[in-house]
Scaffold this motif. Structure first.
Motif, PDB file in Angstrom:
ATOM      1  N   VAL A   4       0.859  -1.183   0.000  1.00  0.00           N
ATOM      2  CA  VAL A   4       0.000   0.000   0.000  1.00  0.00           C
ATOM      3  C   VAL A   4       0.895   1.233   0.000  1.00  0.00           C
ATOM      4  CG1 VAL A   4      -1.727   1.305   1.297  1.00  0.00           C
ATOM      5  CG2 VAL A   4      -1.868  -1.202   1.201  1.00  0.00           C
ATOM      6  N   VAL A   5       0.607   2.142  -0.925  1.00  0.00           N
ATOM      7  CA  VAL A   5       1.340   3.398  -1.027  1.00  0.00           C
ATOM      8  C   VAL A   5       0.387   4.527  -0.661  1.00  0.00           C
ATOM      9  CG1 VAL A   5       2.602   4.967  -2.553  1.00  0.00           C
ATOM     10  CG2 VAL A   5       2.764   2.475  -2.894  1.00  0.00           C
ATOM     11  N   THR A   6       0.826   5.398   0.226  1.00  0.00           N
ATOM     12  CA  THR A   6       0.055   6.600   0.545  1.00  0.00           C
ATOM     13  C   THR A   6       0.980   7.797   0.392  1.00  0.00           C
ATOM     14  OG1 THR A   6       0.538   6.432   2.917  1.00  0.00           O
ATOM     15  CG2 THR A   6      -1.523   5.441   2.138  1.00  0.00           C
ATOM     16  N   THR A   7       0.430   8.891  -0.066  1.00  0.00           N
ATOM     17  CA  THR A   7       1.218  10.110  -0.219  1.00  0.00           C
ATOM     18  C   THR A   7       0.299  11.314  -0.225  1.00  0.00           C
ATOM     19  OG1 THR A   7       3.064  11.076  -1.475  1.00  0.00           O
ATOM     20  CG2 THR A   7       1.227  10.196  -2.768  1.00  0.00           C
ATOM     21  N   LEU A   8       0.867  12.452   0.072  1.00  0.00           N
ATOM     22  CA  LEU A   8       0.208  13.738  -0.113  1.00  0.00           C
ATOM     23  C   LEU A   8       0.799  14.356  -1.374  1.00  0.00           C
ATOM     24  CD1 LEU A   8       0.433  15.077   3.545  1.00  0.00           C
ATOM     25  CD2 LEU A   8      -1.518  13.951   2.459  1.00  0.00           C
ATOM     26  N   PHE A   9       0.003  15.135  -2.100  1.00  0.00           N
ATOM     27  CA  PHE A   9       0.523  15.783  -3.302  1.00  0.00           C
ATOM     28  C   PHE A   9       0.027  17.211  -3.362  1.00  0.00           C
ATOM     29  CE2 PHE A   9      -3.519  13.923  -4.537  1.00  0.00           C
ATOM     30  CZ  PHE A   9      -4.114  14.918  -5.291  1.00  0.00           C
ATOM     31  N   GLY A  10       0.817  18.054  -3.995  1.00  0.00           N
ATOM     32  CA  GLY A  10       0.434  19.447  -4.123  1.00  0.00           C
ATOM     33  C   GLY A  10       1.030  20.059  -5.366  1.00  0.00           C
ATOM     34  N   TYR A  11       0.636  21.318  -5.605  1.00  0.00           N
ATOM     35  CA  TYR A  11       1.082  22.062  -6.773  1.00  0.00           C
ATOM     36  C   TYR A  11       1.463  23.470  -6.330  1.00  0.00           C
ATOM     37  CZ  TYR A  11      -1.194  18.212  -9.117  1.00  0.00           C
ATOM     38  OH  TYR A  11      -1.546  16.949  -9.518  1.00  0.00           O
ATOM     39  N   PRO A  12       2.393  24.109  -7.042  1.00  0.00           N
ATOM     40  CA  PRO A  12       2.788  25.473  -6.682  1.00  0.00           C
ATOM     41  C   PRO A  12       1.583  26.416  -6.652  1.00  0.00           C
ATOM     42  CG  PRO A  12       4.292  24.569  -8.324  1.00  0.00           C
ATOM     43  CD  PRO A  12       3.134  23.599  -8.194  1.00  0.00           C
ATOM     44  N   GLY A  13       1.574  27.295  -5.655  1.00  0.00           N
ATOM     45  CA  GLY A  13       0.507  28.282  -5.547  1.00  0.00           C
ATOM     46  C   GLY A  13      -0.764  27.772  -4.899  1.00  0.00           C
ATOM     47  N   ARG A  14      -0.772  26.503  -4.479  1.00  0.00           N
ATOM     48  CA  ARG A  14      -1.958  25.942  -3.817  1.00  0.00           C
ATOM     49  C   ARG A  14      -1.562  25.485  -2.420  1.00  0.00           C
ATOM     50  NH1 ARG A  14      -5.020  21.459  -6.692  1.00  0.00           N
ATOM     51  NH2 ARG A  14      -6.499  22.033  -5.088  1.00  0.00           N
ATOM     52  N   ASP A  15      -2.326  25.900  -1.427  1.00  0.00           N
ATOM     53  CA  ASP A  15      -2.035  25.507  -0.053  1.00  0.00           C
ATOM     54  C   ASP A  15      -2.572  24.121   0.284  1.00  0.00           C
ATOM     55  OD1 ASP A  15      -0.738  27.898   0.445  1.00  0.00           O
ATOM     56  OD2 ASP A  15      -2.569  28.893   1.148  1.00  0.00           O
ATOM     57  N   VAL A  16      -3.587  23.672  -0.439  1.00  0.00           N
ATOM     58  CA  VAL A  16      -4.240  22.398  -0.145  1.00  0.00           C
ATOM     59  C   VAL A  16      -3.393  21.243  -0.669  1.00  0.00           C
ATOM     60  CG1 VAL A  16      -6.279  20.968  -0.617  1.00  0.00           C
ATOM     61  CG2 VAL A  16      -6.532  23.419  -0.186  1.00  0.00           C
ATOM     62  N   LEU A  17      -3.189  20.240   0.176  1.00  0.00           N
ATOM     63  CA  LEU A  17      -2.514  19.017  -0.248  1.00  0.00           C
ATOM     64  C   LEU A  17      -3.560  17.935  -0.471  1.00  0.00           C
ATOM     65  CD1 LEU A  17       0.600  18.855   2.110  1.00  0.00           C
ATOM     66  CD2 LEU A  17       0.538  19.471  -0.310  1.00  0.00           C
ATOM     67  N   GLY A  18      -3.486  17.300  -1.623  1.00  0.00           N
ATOM     68  CA  GLY A  18      -4.371  16.183  -1.906  1.00  0.00           C
ATOM     69  C   GLY A  18      -3.826  14.914  -1.277  1.00  0.00           C
ATOM     70  N   ARG A  19      -4.654  13.896  -1.253  1.00  0.00           N
ATOM     71  CA  ARG A  19      -4.293  12.598  -0.686  1.00  0.00           C
ATOM     72  C   ARG A  19      -4.422  11.542  -1.762  1.00  0.00           C
ATOM     73  NH1 ARG A  19      -8.337  14.586   3.648  1.00  0.00           N
ATOM     74  NH2 ARG A  19      -6.927  15.630   5.073  1.00  0.00           N
ATOM     75  N   GLN A  20      -3.480  10.637  -1.768  1.00  0.00           N
ATOM     76  CA  GLN A  20      -3.487   9.579  -2.771  1.00  0.00           C
ATOM     77  C   GLN A  20      -3.108   8.272  -2.089  1.00  0.00           C
ATOM     78  OE1 GLN A  20      -1.288  10.571  -6.368  1.00  0.00           O
ATOM     79  NE2 GLN A  20      -0.298   8.579  -6.298  1.00  0.00           N
ATOM     80  N   SER A  21      -3.879   7.233  -2.343  1.00  0.00           N
ATOM     81  CA  SER A  21      -3.517   5.901  -1.848  1.00  0.00           C
ATOM     82  C   SER A  21      -3.691   4.904  -2.980  1.00  0.00           C
ATOM     83  CB  SER A  21      -4.362   5.507  -0.632  1.00  0.00           C
ATOM     84  OG  SER A  21      -5.724   5.413  -0.978  1.00  0.00           O
ATOM     85  N   GLN A  22      -2.806   3.927  -2.982  1.00  0.00           N
ATOM     86  CA  GLN A  22      -2.838   2.887  -3.999  1.00  0.00           C
ATOM     87  C   GLN A  22      -2.542   1.556  -3.336  1.00  0.00           C
ATOM     88  OE1 GLN A  22       0.414   4.332  -6.337  1.00  0.00           O
ATOM     89  NE2 GLN A  22      -0.897   5.550  -7.671  1.00  0.00           N
ATOM     90  N   THR A  23      -3.285   0.546  -3.730  1.00  0.00           N
ATOM     91  CA  THR A  23      -2.971  -0.828  -3.348  1.00  0.00           C
ATOM     92  C   THR A  23      -2.346  -1.490  -4.559  1.00  0.00           C
ATOM     93  OG1 THR A  23      -4.842  -0.881  -1.821  1.00  0.00           O
ATOM     94  CG2 THR A  23      -3.884  -3.003  -2.462  1.00  0.00           C
ATOM     95  N   TRP A  24      -1.140  -2.000  -4.384  1.00  0.00           N
ATOM     96  CA  TRP A  24      -0.392  -2.670  -5.442  1.00  0.00           C
ATOM     97  C   TRP A  24      -0.369  -4.162  -5.160  1.00  0.00           C
ATOM     98  CZ3 TRP A  24       2.695  -0.286  -9.416  1.00  0.00           C
ATOM     99  CH2 TRP A  24       2.669   1.114  -9.416  1.00  0.00           C
TER     100      TRP A  24
END
Length: 123
Positions: free
Chosen positions: A84-104
């Motif tokens: 299981v992979v979990t991570t937060l992701f974001g983009y320049p100029g945005r304060d909000v971090l998205g969430r991503q999870s994957q089951t491999w």
């Protein structure tokens, strides 16, 4: 069950990094190739069941904004064939971090995503 076997972590880390490279490059063929044929993916405002649905959706969507960054990526192995992979992701100029999870899962064709979920706080 052996947790976090170093070989599993190394293999899934390599697969996840290759997936991210394809995602950032908007290489649809490579992106969908990381998914099992019957994988389920829940996105921010979408969902796909199976590789064919995901490919249609990916081809209709614009590329990701430039500058995608990951934070707090964690990869956990559960036996020799699941991670299981979990991570937060974001983009320049945005304060909000998205969430991503994957089951491999280790399938005959190699490590593939069998389930993925992408969300943002409040979404």
């Amino acid at each position: 069950m052996e947790l976090d076997h170093p070989e599993v972590i190394a293999q899934v880390t390599a697969a996840f990094e290759a997936y991210e490279e394809a995602l950032v490059a908007n290489d649809v063929d490579r992106i969908v190739g990381f998914f099992a044929g019957d994988a389920i993916r829940f996105g921010l405002a979408d969902q796909q069941s199976g590789r064919a649905e995901q490919e249609r959706w990916r081809r209709a969507e614009p590329a990701l904004p430039p500058g995608r960054r990951l934070k707090d990526t964690t990869i956990r192995g559960y036996g020799p064939d699941v991670a299981v992979v979990t991570t937060l992701f974001g983009y320049p100029g945005r304060d909000v971090l998205g969430r991503q999870s994957q089951t491999w899962a280790r399938l005959p064709e190699g490590w593939r995503i069998v389930h993925a979920h992408v969300s943002e706080p409040g979404g």
